[in-house]
Enzyme design. Structure first.
Site, mmCIF file in Angstrom:
data_model
loop_
_atom_site.group_PDB
_atom_site.id
_atom_site.type_symbol
_atom_site.label_atom_id
_atom_site.label_comp_id
_atom_site.label_asym_id
_atom_site.label_seq_id
_atom_site.Cartn_x
_atom_site.Cartn_y
_atom_site.Cartn_z
ATOM 1 N N GLY A 51 0.837 -1.191 0.000
ATOM 2 C CA GLY A 51 0.000 0.000 0.000
ATOM 3 C C GLY A 51 0.871 1.239 0.000
ATOM 4 N N CYS A 78 5.225 -6.224 1.423
ATOM 5 C CA CYS A 78 5.594 -4.816 1.458
ATOM 6 C C CYS A 78 4.955 -4.101 2.658
ATOM 7 C CB CYS A 78 5.254 -4.153 0.120
ATOM 8 S SG CYS A 78 6.073 -2.571 -0.100
ATOM 9 N N TYR A 79 4.013 -3.199 2.440
ATOM 10 C CA TYR A 79 3.342 -2.545 3.570
ATOM 11 C C TYR A 79 2.745 -3.603 4.510
ATOM 12 C CZ TYR A 79 -0.209 0.298 5.990
ATOM 13 O OH TYR A 79 -0.994 0.914 6.926
ATOM 14 N N HIS A 164 7.752 -7.656 -4.012
ATOM 15 C CA HIS A 164 6.442 -8.012 -4.569
ATOM 16 C C HIS A 164 6.519 -9.307 -5.378
ATOM 17 C CE1 HIS A 164 4.194 -4.374 -3.506
ATOM 18 N NE2 HIS A 164 5.376 -3.776 -3.577
ATOM 19 N N GLU A 166 4.178 -10.892 -6.648
ATOM 20 C CA GLU A 166 3.086 -10.997 -7.627
ATOM 21 C C GLU A 166 3.416 -10.379 -8.982
ATOM 22 O OE1 GLU A 166 3.246 -9.135 -4.980
ATOM 23 O OE2 GLU A 166 2.263 -7.187 -5.198
ATOM 24 N N ASP A 221 -17.173 -12.101 -23.436
ATOM 25 C CA ASP A 221 -17.944 -12.194 -22.189
ATOM 26 C C ASP A 221 -19.407 -12.551 -22.440
ATOM 27 O OD1 ASP A 221 -15.578 -11.379 -21.086
ATOM 28 O OD2 ASP A 221 -16.195 -9.297 -20.825
ATOM 29 N N LYS A 359 -11.059 -11.785 -16.474
ATOM 30 C CA LYS A 359 -11.226 -12.040 -17.909
ATOM 31 C C LYS A 359 -10.592 -13.361 -18.356
ATOM 32 C CE LYS A 359 -12.243 -10.001 -21.986
ATOM 33 N NZ LYS A 359 -13.405 -9.141 -22.229
#
Ligand code: XMP
Length: 503
Positions: A51, A78-79, A164, A166, A221, A359
């Site tokens: 964050g 992180c945060y 991070h 991710e 979609d 998606k």
């Protein structure tokens, strides 16, 4: 399932997506979510996101303190790491300068890093750092700059990383996340097969013997949604409005594919109506407004004639749900309300089976449901269609020219194996006519612009570096086969400052 508590990181969504890629169901809740809200989801593990705040700021978001004493396996990022350190009795300090960008782990150990060897590159983005560990914790990774790049709790199930895992700039991050899930004993059953099965069940139970209406556009979609309703064997009507602004062969392609897969489809030919309404209109926003209005009218008419319907199905995705709520995760999905400008007398209950999906997950469902690849892997196409790719007034003649040129460009991208390497490709018919030669004569033809972009999220985009030989062939083919076009140009502008579409 795993809950991601969001403390405002731009990567929170990416964390949730990565977990889904690892076949784990994950949801995002606000960092301040109450213990009760958290327990409702029966999470097997928690992730505290990064964050923009500093833990020193008294107003910075913090988790409900009871959450950290639940004994759930937890990963702080992180945060999130700094929160864990501070809340559990360690110390966080502002370091001299921010550590930002790529870093190498100079040392790493323990189960979180299982299977990793050699250089491990990670992505850092912080200016506070953990300088003292909570009691009993141990350091499990370091970088040159940072002696506490990762730490492990005495229970062996809770970890924190300053980097991070991710993001793509941490190439082995998926392995780290996977290790955490394994240590946490999280079930990895979020497979497309499982998702499909539970959606079919959900739709069947909710709809029962009632009727469902939906609009299909030919995009992935809405097409997948129609297939899901067909698969669930609920009483449905899918309406495809041909507004005459579609690409070459698009209507036939969608019609053929959906009908063959059991969708009850009604195609409404409204081409003349849209073209008449657009006559003389040059302003792009005006075009959009008119197309939107006409669409609602045509769709409402079908809804009345073929109704009544209890449900309106929409292909809303998880990112829309997170976004529309303002605060991530706070989304309350309304099930009773009037939809997108439909008239007062048409009231539906909303059916949004994809509201928790990303998606990529819809594309995986589409594959299982048999949606042909050209539709499943198609680039996005704007609702107002070719109307916003003809600069100025839309006429039948211009639509015809653009359709042929666009088809050559897109087919050629496919032939060269470039289609899936760009996020979106399009042709724009400009009102400019330039001079050329045809035999001995001077001839005026339209200038056609080709555009192809790469992007992750369509908010920013870069122009695609298509091979020059490819562009050469595209220009030759287009001018040879579409004689109304005299000149072909390629758009070299990124977004910003330009947008992807020209209007
Ligand atoms: P821009 O041109 O704003 O486009 O960079 C970003 C993405 O949105 C699509 N787009 C639209 N989609 N109705 C839509 O449904 C619209 O009016 C519209 N305008 C742009 C565009 O194709 C790109 O994918």
């Amino acid at each position: 399932m795993v809950l991601v508590l969001d403390f405002g990181s731009q990567y929170t969504r990416l964390i949730a997506r990565r977990l889904r890629e690892l076949r784990v169901f994950s949801l995002i809740l606000p960092g301040r979510a109450s213990l009760e809200e958290i327990l409702k989801h029966k999470p097997q593990a928690l992730i505290l996101s990064g964050g923009p705040n500093s833990v020193f700021d008294p107003d910075s978001p913090r988790p409900d303190p009871r959450v950290l004493t639940l004994g759930l396996p937890t990963l702080g990022i992180c945060y999130g790491m700094q929160l864990l350190a501070q809340e559990l009795g360690g110390r966080v300090e502002r370091i001299g300068r921010a550590e930002y960008g790529k870093a190498l782990l100079t040392r790493y150990q323990g189960p979180l890093f299982k299977g990793l060897e050699g250089e491990v590159q990670v992505w850092m983005s912080h200016q506070d750092a953990v300088t003292e560990l909570p009691p009993g914790w141990r350091v499990v990774a370091e970088t040159e700059e940072n002696p506490v790049a990762a730490m492990e709790a005495p229970d062996g199930k809770t970890f924190a990383v300053q980097f991070h895992p991710e993001v793509a700039h941490t190439p082995k991050g998926m392995q780290i996340l996977e290790n955490f899930l394994e240590i946490a004993g999280v079930k990895r059953d979020w497979t497309p097969e499982h998702v499909l099965e539970s959606l079919v069940k959900e739709v069947r139970e909710r709809v029962g013997e009632d009727r469902v209406l939906l609009a299909v556009s030919g995009g992935v979609d809405s097409s997948t949604l129609a297939l899901l309703l067909a698969k669930a064997r609920v009483n449905h009507l899918a309406v495809f409005v041909d507004h005459g602004l579609l690409r070459l062969g698009e209507r036939e392609e969608v019609e053929g594919a959906l009908r063959a897969l059991g969708v009850n489809l009604r195609v409404v030919d409204a081409r003349e109506r849209f073209l008449t309404a657009l006559k003389g209109v040059e302003d792009p926003e005006e075009k959009r407004r008119i197309i939107g209005r006409e669409f609602v009218e045509v769709f409402s008419q079908v809804a009345r004639e073929a109704g009544p319907f209890r449900f309106l199905a929409q292909g809303t995705l998880y990112p829309d749900v997170i976004e529309s709520a303002g605060e991530p995760g706070a989304a309350k999905i309304k099930s009773h309300h009037n939809v997108g400008g439909l008239p007062e007398d048409l009231k539906f209950e909303l059916l949004e089976p994809f509201r928790l999906l990303f998606k990529d997950e819809v594309r995986e469902l589409a594959l299982l449901l048999g949606l042909p690849d050209p539709i499943r892997l198609r680039h996005p196409f704007p609702g107002p269609g070719l109307a916003v790719r003809i600069l100025g007034e839309v006429t039948e003649e211009k639509l015809d020219i653009l359709r042929r040129a666009d088809d050559i460009f897109i087919s050629l991208l496919r032939e060269w194996g470039l289609y899936s390497q760009v996020a979106q490709a399009l042709a724009v018919l400009t009102p400019v006519r330039s001079v050329g030669v045809a035999g001995d004569e001077r001839k005026y033809g339209y200038v056609l612009a080709l555009r192809a972009v790469t992007t992750e999220d369509f908010m920013t985009a870069d122009w695609a570096r298509l091979p020059l030989d490819f562009l050469d062939e595209a220009a030759r083919r287009i001018t040879r086969r579409v004689p109304e076009i005299g000149r072909v140009v390629y758009d070299l502008t990124s977004k910003p400052p330009a947008t992807i579409e020209w209007e």
